[in-house]
Design a protein around this motif. Structure first.
Motif, PDB file in Angstrom:
ATOM      1  N   LYS B 117       0.847  -1.189   0.000  1.00  4.43           N
ATOM      2  CA  LYS B 117       0.000   0.000   0.000  1.00  4.43           C
ATOM      3  C   LYS B 117       0.879   1.233   0.000  1.00  4.43           C
ATOM      4  O   LYS B 117       1.709   1.399   0.889  1.00  4.43           O
ATOM      5  N   ALA B 125      -6.059   4.157  -0.425  1.00  4.76           N
ATOM      6  CA  ALA B 125      -4.670   4.110  -0.814  1.00  4.76           C
ATOM      7  C   ALA B 125      -4.569   3.172  -1.992  1.00  4.76           C
ATOM      8  O   ALA B 125      -5.426   2.351  -2.222  1.00  4.76           O
ATOM      9  N   GLU B 126      -3.500   3.343  -2.724  1.00  3.86           N
ATOM     10  CA  GLU B 126      -3.300   2.508  -3.886  1.00  3.86           C
ATOM     11  C   GLU B 126      -2.645   1.215  -3.440  1.00  3.86           C
ATOM     12  O   GLU B 126      -1.649   1.233  -2.747  1.00  3.86           O
ATOM     13  N   VAL B 127      -3.219   0.114  -3.790  1.00  6.34           N
ATOM     14  CA  VAL B 127      -2.622  -1.158  -3.403  1.00  6.34           C
ATOM     15  C   VAL B 127      -2.235  -1.898  -4.661  1.00  6.34           C
ATOM     16  O   VAL B 127      -2.955  -1.903  -5.633  1.00  6.34           O
ATOM     17  N   LYS B 128      -1.087  -2.496  -4.642  1.00  2.00           N
ATOM     18  CA  LYS B 128      -0.702  -3.328  -5.778  1.00  2.00           C
ATOM     19  C   LYS B 128      -0.297  -4.691  -5.270  1.00  2.00           C
ATOM     20  O   LYS B 128       0.311  -4.810  -4.218  1.00  2.00           O
TER      21      LYS B 128
END
Lengths: 753, 131
Positions: B117, B125-128
């Motif tokens: 995150k 939030a951006e999660v990859k």
């Protein structure tokens, strides 16, 4: 009054009007249920005003987005000055509030034809339907998308770069048409229970169920295609909770369609269909709850935060669950069920078995997706990965393919016996065996995989033959089921090939040096800087085993606003496979010609001596950089250099330009006698310059490197092709059932009048 | 008679499938555990935490990423090794979920999958995911 003044009134008032009209319509329909004939007309009119008010509220938000009215918090949060118009409008459904508004908008629109389509049951159908709309509307009134900011910012936050894709512009709104449509069969089922009239609702709900199936399926296809094409992890389906949240209602919807088919043809499943229609709708609510309430925040790639609506969603689910459960518990037993049972070896039995198999699939997918919730109260909450879903759906896929390969050969009456059935199925079986025989030399060894190939090809062949036979006899309109089942056979082959037999390799390429990956030869040629039309790309030459070559351009760039590193794969489709090249990492290397000089310092590299004489701020006089290449406010600095090679000295002045938007450019300048030099940086404090020398012999340093994930995806076209066939068949069936519903109404009107 | 046998067979099949699903569910379930619990277990689990400052190192040759997780509540730490390409913006991670099992021989947590995150201006939030 501060709450009022914090709202953008044109939009907020439209929402409140919608609330008022929906309550009025509900009141009208409730009175009509009590026998007041004029109230029906009132309810209908109020419903139309409700739909108008919802449309207006949506139009207001759309216009605000178009005008980039950043007073409105939602517009500020999800859009920005740099967005193209279609992405600016797509910001409508980028956030949760807007998503609920799109959902409500489609729901309100679908209700307009539903008024007519519900016929004599208008009051109970529209009453139930209005309750579903009211649930969404209450969430929107509380989480108002028209909240304004205290100050007006000059620019918005911008749209998540992952969503800046054309597929993402249309995927969510289509998804929400499917969600909205899920409420329609549910409303018909509840109305049937309410009126104790169980004979008509299946005919009326059937085309709506098919419509929802088609639309939701299309949305799922688009989402998968977007993931495959944009995200770069190499797949189209990851069993992520958000994906599952749309898949579960779709499977329940598929079960419902088969149940309605059985009810229409054989009078079976009459009780179960009421339950199924309810399950479709409740699974939409449940999926929304899972993905929008924050309970999965630690488990999903789509991390939705808790908006504070979990309580509302739970209340909504409980309301519809308890309400429908009460009606079903008290009245389901009244529904007369078919006295005749199917003979064992008949089409009816096989359709029932297939329906149970699909139901089992929907239940296990729900179970897996709910894992974080189910284990929440245990000591350690957990989740299940894709392996779980793939594993438990494998026996279901085998069973479904088996049933599909025999169904077209069975009649509704008892078939004489297995011996006769096998004789009828000899060509189907031959096709399946041929398919398996082709698969073995292609590398399929796992017995279960071979069995799946055999059954899928058999299902494909049997249904293709049946569809062709029907079409030849002029029965295209009833061929929908067979066409869909051809698609199922095709897609099962596609799933197997593209997921179990893909070959992937990670490779790091040094610039200019070819590397072997399987039977491919890859060479990283160059980094292509950003242009107005395209993002930063990598140029990679791919030479295939047969010597044919092509250039691949996977993209790897940093988003200007978020500073996120974005990677888009390059996909080249061949008839039998996709070559999928996804960039992982780019290391520009250390240019050997990098030197840092203060005034009058000298550095020697590659046979050249460079002395930094001083800055040149009067760069307008130089022709080195055309004045047109930047706006006049850009600042340009030159470094005057004396370059000495073999005793001869020359002066050159490379330039460094700052644009007002924060970008820098430093074009290299030719050095007389070969090579180039660029002014790549300035340290104003120490008065030092950073220079980049290139094209000179024996410069030290490391070359640029590019890491790639190279994947072969065999037969992935079958996944898309199979889905297209499924949708084609579904459309044929939808038209057929729509006509039937119309005829049914005419017959009823004639009988009643 | 024939029909009754068919019903019983069907019910047995359904039961078998239910059992199969439940065992698959239990095997596939990766529970969230604390660091001490992760050290004791051989099965696949997931651990979460923040990235200890300046603790990450990446070896491009073997493509392995080594870093330390810190539990924000207890301040306990766990050494994690991940094989694969280093996730983008890894140093900026605000929270990391590592899925894998503890490797006693190397005394570190071997992660097969990372959920990273990163702070983001976008909602949440951006999660990859990396695997």
């Amino acid at each position: 009054m501060s709450y009022l003044s914090s709202l953008y009134l044109p939009g907020a008032v439209a929402l409140w009007c919608a609330l008022g009209f929906s309550l009025a319509a509900l009141w009208g329909y409730a009175r009509a249920l009590g026998g007041d004939g004029t109230a029906l007309l009132f309810g209908r009119r109020a419903y139309r005003f409700f739909a108008l008010a919802v449309t207006l509220a949506s139009a207001v938000l759309l216009v605000c987005l178009y005008l980039r009215d950043y007073r409105i918090e939602y517009v500020y949060q999800y859009s920005g000055n740099d967005l193209a118009t279609h992405f600016q409008l797509a910001a409508f459904w980028a956030g949760q509030k807007g998503s609920f508004l799109v959902w409500l908008f489609w729901g309100a629109l679908l209700g307009l034809p539903l008024v007519r389509a519900s016929g004599r049951d208008e009051a109970p159908v529209m009453g139930t339907y209005l309750l579903t709309q009211l649930g969404l509307l209450l969430i929107l009134v509380r989480e108002n998308p028209f909240v304004m900011l205290a100050q007006t910012p000059a620019d918005g936050v911008g749209l998540n770069p992952l969503l800046q894709d054309n597929w993402m512009v249309i995927h969510p709104p289509i998804m929400f048409i499917g969600y909205a449509a899920a409420a329609v069969p549910f409303s018909f089922a509840m109305a049937a229970l309410w009126r104790r009239d169980y004979g008509n609702w299946a005919t009326r709900a059937f085309p709506w169920a098919l419509f929802g199936f088609l639309v939701l399926g299309t949305a799922i296809l688009m989402g998968g295609y977007w993931a495959y094409k944009t995200l770069g992890w190499g797949g189209y389906w990851g069993w992520d909770p958000v994906e599952n949240a749309s898949l579960i209602p779709w499977i329940f919807g598929t079960v419902l369609i088969h149940g309605l088919y059985l009810e229409r043809t054989k009078g079976r499943f009459r009780r179960l269909n009421v339950v199924l229609a309810t399950l479709v709708f409740l699974s939409v609510l449940y999926g929304t709850f899972l993905t929008r309430s924050g309970v999965l925040a630690d488990f999903s790639v789509h991390s939705f935060v808790d908006l504070g609506i979990s309580g509302w969603l739970v209340a909504l689910m409980l309301f519809f669950f308890l309400g429908s459960a009460y009606l079903m518990a008290t009245r389901l037993r009244e529904i007369p069920s078919a006295p005749s049972e199917d003979p064992l070896l008949s089409r009816g039995t096989f359709v029932v078995l297939g329906t149970i198999a699909l139901l089992a699939s929907a239940i296990v997918v729900t179970l897996g997706t709910s894992a974080p919730l189910l284990t929440r109260f245990m000591e350690n909450p957990g989740q299940v990965g894709p392996e779980f879903y793939n594993r438990v759906n494998m026996p279901i896929a085998l069973l479904v393919a088996f049933l599909l390969s025999l169904v077209p050969l069975l009649s509704w009456r008892e078939t004489a016996g297995w011996g006769q059935l096998l004789r009828k199925a000899r060509w189907t079986l031959a096709a399946g065996l041929a398919g398996a025989a082709v698969a073995v030399p292609l590398g399929v060894r796992d017995p279960f995989h071979l069995l799946l190939v055999l059954l899928a090809v058999a299902a494909l062949a049997a249904n293709l033959a049946a569809a062709a036979g029907l079409v030849r006899r002029g029965g295209l309109r009833t061929a929908g089921g067979y066409v869909t089942h051809v698609g199922v056979g095709v897609i099962l082959l596609g799933f197997l090939a593209s997921s179990a037999y893909d070959e992937s390799a990670k490779v790091t390429l040094e610039r200019g040096r070819p590397a072997q990956v399987g039977d491919l030869t890859l060479t990283f040629h160059r980094f292509v800087p950003r242009t107005a039309a395209a993002k930063e790309r990598m140029e990679v030459e791919v030479v295939r085993a047969d010597g044919r070559r092509y250039l691949a351009y996977p993209k790897l760039f940093v988003n200007d606003r978020s500073q996120q590193l974005m990677a888009n794969p390059h996909i080249r489709s061949f008839p039998l496979l996709d070559l999928y090249i996804s960039p992982l990492e780019y290391d520009p290397g250390e240019p050997g010609g990098r030197v840092i000089l203060t005034r009058d310092q000298v550095a020697e590299r590659g046979g050249v001596a460079v002395r930094f004489l001083g800055f040149d701020l009067d760069t307008g006089a130089h022709g080195a950089m055309p004045a047109a290449s930047g706006p006049p406010t850009a600042m340009t600095v030159g470094a005057v250099l004396e370059i000495t090679r073999a005793g001869r000295s020359e002066r050159v002045t490379p330039l460094f330009r700052f644009s007002p938007d924060g970008r820098t450019e430093f074009p290299p300048v030719e050095i007389p006698g070969g090579g180039s030099v660029a002014l790549s940086g300035i340290d104003a404090e120490s008065g030092a310059v950073e220079l980049l020398l290139a094209g000179l012999p024996e410069l030290p340093g490391t070359p640029a490197r590019l890491s790639l994930d190279v994947t072969r995806k065999p037969l992935i076209q079958l996944v898309w092709g199979g889905l297209y066939l499924i949708f084609l068949g579904g459309t044929l069936a939808g038209i057929h059932r729509f006509r039937q519903a119309l005829r049914h109404d005419e017959v009823q009107a004639a009988a009643g009048g | 008679m024939k029909r009754r046998i068919a019903y019983i067979a069907g019910a047995l099949l359904l039961l078998a499938f239910a059992g199969f699903s439940l065992t698959s569910f239990q095997t596939a379930l990766t529970p969230y555990v604390s660091y001490p619990e992760a050290r004791e277990q051989a099965r696949t689990v997931q651990v979460a935490g923040g990235l200890a400052r300046d603790s990450s190192s990446y070896d491009a040759e073997s493509s392995s990423l080594l870093f330390t997780l810190v539990d924000p509540a207890t301040q306990q730490t766990l050494r994690v090794r991940y094989h694969g390409v280093k996730p983008a913006n890894f140093e900026d991670a605000i929270s990391i979920v590592a899925i894998g099992s503890y490797d006693r021989s190397r005394d570190e947590f071997a992660a097969g999958k990372l959920l990273v995150k990163c702070p983001s201006k976008y909602q949440g939030a951006e999660v990859k995911t990396y695997s």
